[in-house]
Design an enzyme around this catalytic site. Structure first.
Site, PDB file in Angstrom:
ATOM      1  N   GLY A 152       2.965  -1.099   4.198  1.00  0.00           N
ATOM      2  CA  GLY A 152       3.023   0.311   3.834  1.00  0.00           C
ATOM      3  C   GLY A 152       4.441   0.720   3.475  1.00  0.00           C
ATOM      4  O   GLY A 152       4.923   0.462   2.371  1.00  0.00           O
ATOM      5  N   GLY A 153       5.139   1.341   4.427  1.00  0.00           N
ATOM      6  CA  GLY A 153       6.455   1.931   4.179  1.00  0.00           C
ATOM      7  C   GLY A 153       7.433   1.011   3.458  1.00  0.00           C
ATOM      8  O   GLY A 153       8.129   1.444   2.530  1.00  0.00           O
ATOM      9  N   SER A 168       3.773  -2.242  10.206  1.00  0.00           N
ATOM     10  CA  SER A 168       5.229  -2.297  10.379  1.00  0.00           C
ATOM     11  C   SER A 168       5.851  -3.638   9.972  1.00  0.00           C
ATOM     12  O   SER A 168       6.830  -4.075  10.576  1.00  0.00           O
ATOM     13  CB  SER A 168       5.619  -1.921  11.815  1.00  0.00           C
ATOM     14  OG  SER A 168       5.209  -0.593  12.107  1.00  0.00           O
ATOM     15  N   GLU A 220      -5.124  -4.887  10.651  1.00  0.00           N
ATOM     16  CA  GLU A 220      -4.090  -3.872  10.831  1.00  0.00           C
ATOM     17  C   GLU A 220      -4.318  -3.140  12.154  1.00  0.00           C
ATOM     18  O   GLU A 220      -5.125  -2.191  12.208  1.00  0.00           O
ATOM     19  CB  GLU A 220      -4.125  -2.861   9.677  1.00  0.00           C
ATOM     20  CG  GLU A 220      -3.895  -3.473   8.318  1.00  0.00           C
ATOM     21  CD  GLU A 220      -3.344  -2.453   7.327  1.00  0.00           C
ATOM     22  OE1 GLU A 220      -2.322  -2.762   6.709  1.00  0.00           O
ATOM     23  OE2 GLU A 220      -3.902  -1.349   7.212  1.00  0.00           O
ATOM     24  N   GLY A 240       2.925   2.212  10.724  1.00  0.00           N
ATOM     25  CA  GLY A 240       3.876   3.308  10.564  1.00  0.00           C
ATOM     26  C   GLY A 240       4.627   3.674  11.827  1.00  0.00           C
ATOM     27  O   GLY A 240       5.268   4.719  11.896  1.00  0.00           O
ATOM     28  N   HIS A 249      -9.456   1.254   5.158  1.00  0.00           N
ATOM     29  CA  HIS A 249      -8.174   1.419   5.855  1.00  0.00           C
ATOM     30  C   HIS A 249      -8.379   2.369   7.042  1.00  0.00           C
ATOM     31  O   HIS A 249      -9.154   3.317   6.956  1.00  0.00           O
ATOM     32  CB  HIS A 249      -7.125   1.970   4.888  1.00  0.00           C
ATOM     33  CG  HIS A 249      -5.736   1.892   5.438  1.00  0.00           C
ATOM     34  ND1 HIS A 249      -5.273   2.771   6.389  1.00  0.00           N
ATOM     35  CD2 HIS A 249      -4.730   1.017   5.213  1.00  0.00           C
ATOM     36  CE1 HIS A 249      -4.020   2.447   6.706  1.00  0.00           C
ATOM     37  NE2 HIS A 249      -3.681   1.377   6.009  1.00  0.00           N
ATOM     38  N   GLU A 274      -6.679   4.704   8.066  1.00  0.00           N
ATOM     39  CA  GLU A 274      -6.414   6.111   7.747  1.00  0.00           C
ATOM     40  C   GLU A 274      -7.631   6.751   7.087  1.00  0.00           C
ATOM     41  O   GLU A 274      -7.896   7.934   7.277  1.00  0.00           O
ATOM     42  CB  GLU A 274      -5.153   6.216   6.860  1.00  0.00           C
ATOM     43  CG  GLU A 274      -3.903   5.950   7.697  1.00  0.00           C
ATOM     44  CD  GLU A 274      -2.737   5.359   6.929  1.00  0.00           C
ATOM     45  OE1 GLU A 274      -2.737   5.376   5.688  1.00  0.00           O
ATOM     46  OE2 GLU A 274      -1.807   4.860   7.603  1.00  0.00           O
ATOM     47  N   ASN A 317       0.866  -1.179   0.000  1.00  0.00           N
ATOM     48  CA  ASN A 317       0.000   0.000   0.000  1.00  0.00           C
ATOM     49  C   ASN A 317       0.903   1.230   0.000  1.00  0.00           C
ATOM     50  O   ASN A 317       1.510   1.539   1.014  1.00  0.00           O
ATOM     51  CB  ASN A 317      -0.893  -0.035   1.254  1.00  0.00           C
ATOM     52  CG  ASN A 317      -1.743   1.211   1.398  1.00  0.00           C
ATOM     53  OD1 ASN A 317      -1.792   2.046   0.489  1.00  0.00           O
ATOM     54  ND2 ASN A 317      -2.404   1.334   2.543  1.00  0.00           N
ATOM     55  N   TRP A 318       0.977   1.865  -1.146  1.00  0.00           N
ATOM     56  CA  TRP A 318       1.886   3.022  -1.258  1.00  0.00           C
ATOM     57  C   TRP A 318       1.321   4.269  -0.582  1.00  0.00           C
ATOM     58  O   TRP A 318       1.995   5.277  -0.494  1.00  0.00           O
ATOM     59  CB  TRP A 318       2.203   3.301  -2.740  1.00  0.00           C
ATOM     60  CG  TRP A 318       3.289   2.429  -3.304  1.00  0.00           C
ATOM     61  CD1 TRP A 318       3.721   1.236  -2.796  1.00  0.00           C
ATOM     62  CD2 TRP A 318       4.088   2.693  -4.465  1.00  0.00           C
ATOM     63  NE1 TRP A 318       4.736   0.740  -3.574  1.00  0.00           N
ATOM     64  CE2 TRP A 318       4.988   1.615  -4.618  1.00  0.00           C
ATOM     65  CE3 TRP A 318       4.124   3.711  -5.407  1.00  0.00           C
ATOM     66  CZ2 TRP A 318       5.910   1.527  -5.648  1.00  0.00           C
ATOM     67  CZ3 TRP A 318       5.040   3.641  -6.449  1.00  0.00           C
ATOM     68  CH2 TRP A 318       5.931   2.562  -6.559  1.00  0.00           C
ATOM     69  N   LYS A 319       0.032   4.209  -0.181  1.00  0.00           N
ATOM     70  CA  LYS A 319      -0.622   5.365   0.446  1.00  0.00           C
ATOM     71  C   LYS A 319      -0.417   6.601  -0.436  1.00  0.00           C
ATOM     72  O   LYS A 319      -0.441   6.475  -1.658  1.00  0.00           O
ATOM     73  CB  LYS A 319      -0.094   5.547   1.874  1.00  0.00           C
ATOM     74  CG  LYS A 319      -0.217   4.243   2.686  1.00  0.00           C
ATOM     75  CD  LYS A 319       0.047   4.400   4.155  1.00  0.00           C
ATOM     76  CE  LYS A 319      -0.117   3.058   4.840  1.00  0.00           C
ATOM     77  NZ  LYS A 319       0.014   3.133   6.295  1.00  0.00           N
TER      78      LYS A 319
HETATM   79  P1  13P Z   1       3.241   0.307   7.554  1.00  0.00           P
HETATM   80  O1  13P Z   1       3.721  -0.985   6.941  1.00  0.00           O
HETATM   81  O2  13P Z   1       3.948   1.520   7.028  1.00  0.00           O
HETATM   82  O3  13P Z   1       3.190   0.223   9.036  1.00  0.00           O
HETATM   83  O4  13P Z   1       1.719   0.510   7.053  1.00  0.00           O
HETATM   84  C1  13P Z   1       0.835  -0.544   7.175  1.00  0.00           C
HETATM   85  C2  13P Z   1      -0.408  -0.199   6.473  1.00  0.00           C
HETATM   86  O5  13P Z   1      -1.153   0.674   6.875  1.00  0.00           O
HETATM   87  C3  13P Z   1      -0.708  -0.918   5.225  1.00  0.00           C
HETATM   88  O6  13P Z   1      -1.988  -0.648   4.773  1.00  0.00           O
END
Ligand code: 13P
Length: 247
Positions: free
Chosen positions: A230-231, A209, A163, A169, A93, A95, A9-11
Site C-alpha cells: 500500500g503506502g 506494512s 494481508e 497501514g 481487500h 478495506e 495498491n494505491w487505494k
Molecule cells: P500498507 O502497505 O500501507 O500496509 O497496505 C497494505 C495493503 O493493504 C495492500 O493492499
C-alpha cells in the site's frame, strides 16, 4: 519456480500528476525478473496504462462489480477495467470487506467476473487482531480462502494475497514466522483443493506494512511469492527498492 510479483495498491490515493511516478519507476526497474503491477484508483487506470506502455509495468483495478454491465450506478465492471488497460483486479481487500460489508461469497462471484473478462484475480484474505489474539488465525484464513476462491482456479488467473488486517497501514509487520505459518497453511490448502500442480503454481503475496527495509526478508520467507504494497507503492523510489527485493 513461481515468478515473484511486486504489486502496488494505491487505494484512494493519486491524481493525474501522480502518473509521473510511473516513468520514474520504469527508469529505476528497466529489466526486472519479477512481475510488477500497480493498481491505481479507477480514475487513473487508462492514463496509467498509457504511461506503462513499453515498460514492464502492468496495471490493475482495486475492485469491480460482479456483473458485466447494467443499472449499477457508480460501479465498474471487470470488462471496463480490462478495456481501460487492466490485467488484474484486487478483490476482497479487507478495506472493502470492512467499509462495504463484502462477504467471501460476494468476492467469489466477482472472481468469476474477473476471469470472464480475461483478467487475473488477486484475492485478499487475512485475520483481524482480535482473531489472532483469540488463536483463530488459521480458522479465519482457511474459511476466507475456501469461500472466496471459486472452482476454476489456475496458476495464471489467480493470486492470493495474505494481508493480516492489523498489519495494514500500521507500520506493524507480521514476523517472518507468522507469515511462514500462514503462507505454508494456504499453500497446503490450495494443493489439497486444486491439486499439486495448480496449488503449487498459484502465487501467494504478503501484504501489510511492506517497505524497502523489510522487503528482502519478507520475500525470502517460505511460500512468499511477492508483496501487495500500500503506502510504500505510492513513491517510485520506495517501490523500486521493493521491486528490487523481489528480483
Ligand atoms: P500498507 O502497505 O500501507 O500496509 O497496505 C497494505 C495493503 O493493504 C495492500 O493492499
Amino acid at each position: 519456480m513461481r515468478k515473484k510479483l511486486a504489486a502496488g495498491n494505491w487505494k484512494m490515493n493519486g491524481l493525474k500528476a501522480s502518473l509521473t511516478e510511473i516513468a520514474a519507476l520504469a527508469k529505476a526497474c528497466p529489466a526486472p525478473n519479477c512481475d510488477i503491477l500497480i493498481c491505481p484508483p479507477a480514475t487513473l487506470l487508462a492514463g496509467m496504462a498509457d504511461a506503462c506502455s513499453g515498460t514492464p509495468i502492468k496495471v490493475g483495478g482495486q475492485d469491480c462489480h460482479a456483473a458485466a454491465s447494467g443499472a449499477h450506478t457508480g460501479d465498474i465492471s471487470a470488462s471496463m477495467l480490462a478495456d481501460a488497460g487492466a490485467s488484474a483486479v484486487i478483490l476482497g481487500h479487507s478495506e472493502r470487506r470492512a467499509d462495504h460489508g463484502e462477504t467471501s461469497a460476494d468476492v467469489a462471484v466477482k472472481v468469476v467476473s474477473v476471469w470472464d473478462a480475461g483478467l487475473t484475480a488477486i484475492i485478499c484474505i487475512g485475520e483481524t487482531l482480535e482473531d489472532r489474539d483469540a488463536g483463530r488465525t488459521l480458522d479465519v484464513v482457511g474459511e476466507q480462502l475456501s469461500s472466496s476462491v471459486p472452482e476454476g482456479v489456475t496458476a495464471e488467473n489467480t493470486v492470493i494475497a495474505y494481508e493480516p488486517v492489523w498489519a495494514i497501514g500500521t507500520g506493524r509487520t507480521a514476523t517472518t514466522a507468522q507469515i511462514a505459518e500462514v503462507h505454508d497453511f494456504i499453500r497446503g490448502k490450495l494443493e489439497t483443493r486444486f491439486g499439486k500442480v495448480t496449488g503449487n503454481g498459484i502465487r501467494i503475496l504478503y501484504g501489510g506494512s511492506v517497505n524497502p527495509k523489510n522487503a528482502v526478508e519478507i520475500f525470502s520467507t517460505s511460500n512468499v511469492d511477492g508483496g501487495l504494497v500500500g503506502g510504500a507503492s505510492l513513491r517510485a523510489a520506495d517501490f523500486a527498492m521493493i521491486v528490487n527485493a523481489a528480483d
